[in-house]
Design an enzyme around this catalytic site. Structure first.
Site, PDB file in Angstrom:
ATOM      1  N   SER A   1       0.860  -1.574  -0.038  1.00  0.00           N
ATOM      2  CA  SER A   1       0.245   0.225  -0.132  1.00  0.00           C
ATOM      3  C   SER A   1       0.754   1.169  -0.005  1.00  0.00           C
ATOM      4  O   SER A   1       1.060   2.480  -0.793  1.00  0.00           O
ATOM      5  CB  SER A   1      -0.920  -0.172   1.266  1.00  0.00           C
ATOM      6  OG  SER A   1      -0.061   0.374   2.620  1.00  0.00           O
ATOM      7  N   ASN A   2       2.169   1.077   0.755  1.00  0.00           N
ATOM      8  CA  ASN A   2       2.847   2.056   0.352  1.00  0.00           C
ATOM      9  C   ASN A   2       3.643   2.679  -1.205  1.00  0.00           C
ATOM     10  O   ASN A   2       3.595   3.320  -1.073  1.00  0.00           O
ATOM     11  CB  ASN A   2       3.980   2.128   1.598  1.00  0.00           C
ATOM     12  CG  ASN A   2       3.722   2.529   2.557  1.00  0.00           C
ATOM     13  OD1 ASN A   2       3.535   3.707   3.479  1.00  0.00           O
ATOM     14  ND2 ASN A   2       3.623   2.001   3.728  1.00  0.00           N
TER      15      ASN A   2
ATOM     16  N   MET B   1      10.867  -6.913   4.377  1.00  0.00           N
ATOM     17  CA  MET B   1      10.971  -7.369   5.853  1.00  0.00           C
ATOM     18  C   MET B   1      12.567  -7.804   5.808  1.00  0.00           C
ATOM     19  O   MET B   1      12.445  -8.311   6.757  1.00  0.00           O
ATOM     20  CB  MET B   1       9.563  -7.991   5.672  1.00  0.00           C
ATOM     21  CG  MET B   1       8.302  -7.564   5.947  1.00  0.00           C
ATOM     22  SD  MET B   1       8.759  -5.716   7.028  1.00  0.00           S
ATOM     23  CE  MET B   1       7.530  -6.403   8.771  1.00  0.00           C
TER      24      MET B   1
ATOM     25  N   ILE C   1      16.768  -7.494   6.363  1.00  0.00           N
ATOM     26  CA  ILE C   1      18.120  -7.005   6.749  1.00  0.00           C
ATOM     27  C   ILE C   1      18.239  -6.906   5.736  1.00  0.00           C
ATOM     28  O   ILE C   1      18.881  -7.739   5.197  1.00  0.00           O
ATOM     29  CB  ILE C   1      18.144  -7.526   7.821  1.00  0.00           C
ATOM     30  CG1 ILE C   1      16.787  -6.751   9.275  1.00  0.00           C
ATOM     31  CG2 ILE C   1      19.244  -6.920   8.547  1.00  0.00           C
ATOM     32  CD1 ILE C   1      17.316  -7.586  10.170  1.00  0.00           C
TER      33      ILE C   1
ATOM     34  N   HIS D   1       8.801   3.537   8.641  1.00  0.00           N
ATOM     35  CA  HIS D   1       8.502   2.553   9.810  1.00  0.00           C
ATOM     36  C   HIS D   1       7.208   3.286  10.619  1.00  0.00           C
ATOM     37  O   HIS D   1       7.312   3.653  11.187  1.00  0.00           O
ATOM     38  CB  HIS D   1       9.733   2.646  11.206  1.00  0.00           C
ATOM     39  CG  HIS D   1       9.729   1.482  11.526  1.00  0.00           C
ATOM     40  ND1 HIS D   1       9.956   0.174  11.480  1.00  0.00           N
ATOM     41  CD2 HIS D   1       9.787   1.810  13.220  1.00  0.00           C
ATOM     42  CE1 HIS D   1       9.691  -0.597  12.792  1.00  0.00           C
ATOM     43  NE2 HIS D   1       9.665   0.225  13.691  1.00  0.00           N
TER      44      HIS D   1
ATOM     45  N   GLU E   1       1.153   6.502   7.084  1.00  0.00           N
ATOM     46  CA  GLU E   1       2.353   6.267   6.676  1.00  0.00           C
ATOM     47  C   GLU E   1       2.161   7.115   4.869  1.00  0.00           C
ATOM     48  O   GLU E   1       2.796   7.887   4.588  1.00  0.00           O
ATOM     49  CB  GLU E   1       2.380   4.913   6.207  1.00  0.00           C
ATOM     50  CG  GLU E   1       2.607   4.071   7.927  1.00  0.00           C
ATOM     51  CD  GLU E   1       3.042   2.936   7.967  1.00  0.00           C
ATOM     52  OE1 GLU E   1       3.632   2.683   6.634  1.00  0.00           O
ATOM     53  OE2 GLU E   1       2.759   1.747   8.673  1.00  0.00           O
TER      54      GLU E   1
HETATM   55  C1  GAR Z   1       3.782  -0.521   6.058  1.00  0.00           C
HETATM   56  O1  GAR Z   1       3.023  -0.385   7.541  1.00  0.00           O
HETATM   57  C2  GAR Z   1       5.437  -0.037   7.017  1.00  0.00           C
HETATM   58  O2  GAR Z   1       5.951   0.271   7.967  1.00  0.00           O
HETATM   59  C3  GAR Z   1       5.892  -1.947   7.637  1.00  0.00           C
HETATM   60  O3  GAR Z   1       5.218  -2.916   6.891  1.00  0.00           O
HETATM   61  C4  GAR Z   1       3.820  -2.278   6.247  1.00  0.00           C
HETATM   62  C5  GAR Z   1       3.827  -2.594   5.176  1.00  0.00           C
HETATM   63  O4  GAR Z   1       2.798  -1.893   4.027  1.00  0.00           O
HETATM   64  N1  GAR Z   1       7.230  -1.718   7.060  1.00  0.00           N
HETATM   65  C6  GAR Z   1       7.700  -2.504   8.370  1.00  0.00           C
HETATM   66  O5  GAR Z   1       7.216  -2.756   9.819  1.00  0.00           O
HETATM   67  C7  GAR Z   1       9.308  -2.466   8.808  1.00  0.00           C
HETATM   68  N2  GAR Z   1      10.236  -2.825   9.347  1.00  0.00           N
HETATM   69  P1  GAR Z   1       2.287  -1.846   2.716  1.00  0.00           P
HETATM   70  O6  GAR Z   1       2.978  -3.778   2.316  1.00  0.00           O
HETATM   71  O7  GAR Z   1       1.152  -2.281   2.609  1.00  0.00           O
HETATM   72  O8  GAR Z   1       3.128  -1.164   2.446  1.00  0.00           O
END
Ligand code: GAR
Length: 193
Positions: free
Chosen positions: A21-22, A95, A97, A114, A179
């Site tokens: 979604s980001n 996800m 590192i 984050h 976000e």
């Molecule tokens: C988001 O909340 C992002 O901040 C988090 O994973 C989600 C991904 O959502 N990231 C982390 O936790 C990184 N450590 P998305 O796939 O819908 O963008």
């Protein structure tokens, strides 16, 4: 303000692992004339990541990569990025590192979002931990990536109030909405726009 076209925008790769979604919000942002970036490549460590669908929808090149932290592997990834003339990397729900070697090669050019108010709640399960600790606020942070987990220089943060009967699910949704605004704002800030 200078008009940014596809030609002079910063060529960007977005790394994802899940829903994307980001990624979607970054792609939409990148298409506006105000955006300093153009998204040229989507990289995922997970072939089943839902976010990979945005590659088809928006006709953006994608690569699924089985991440292994070895120098040979890193060099392969670096050459994919170089071949695509990538100048900036946005981690968006990625996800894995990244190795210190890789981070050093792209030093100052990798940013991450984050879901917490860093330096609080680095790592996983941020919302669960914030709720267990009865925090009044949580939020999200965009920061530069350095070799220590979720510890690079903060670019922007957004605070979100935790309500009385908040659950992990409602807090996740609430913070995700922020976000989607924060990531584009942070990118504009980096380029002084
Ligand atoms: C988001 O909340 C992002 O901040 C988090 O994973 C989600 C991904 O959502 N990231 C982390 O936790 C990184 N450590 P998305 O796939 O819908 O963008």
């Amino acid at each position: 303000m200078a008009i940014l076209t596809g030609i002079n925008k910063v060529k960007t790769a977005v790394f994802i692992s899940g829903n994307g979604s980001n990624l979607n919000s970054l792609i939409k942002f990148s298409k506006s004339s105000k955006s300093p970036i153009s998204i040229k490549l989507i990289i995922s460590n997970n072939s089943k990541a839902k976010g990979l669908n945005y590659s088809k929808i928006f006709r953006i090149k994608k690569k699924v990569i089985n991440f292994r932290n070895t120098k040979t592997f890193d060099n392969k990834l670096i050459s994919i990025l170089k071949n695509n003339k990538i100048e900036m990397i946005c981690l968006a729900g990625f996800m894995k590192i990244l190795s210190k070697y890789f981070i050093r090669k792209f030093s100052g050019k990798i940013i991450n979002i984050h879901p917490s108010l860093l330096p609080k709640y680095k790592g996983l399960n941020t919302h669960k931990r914030a709720l267990i600790n009865k925090e009044k606020y949580s939020g999200c942070t965009v920061h530069y990536v350095n070799s220590r987990l979720d510890s690079g220089k903060i670019i922007l943060q957004k605070r979100v109030k935790i309500s009385k009967n908040e659950t992990e699910k409602t807090l996740t949704r609430k913070i995700l909405i922020q976000e989607h605004k924060l990531y584009p704002e942070a990118i504009s800030k980096i380029f002084n726009l």
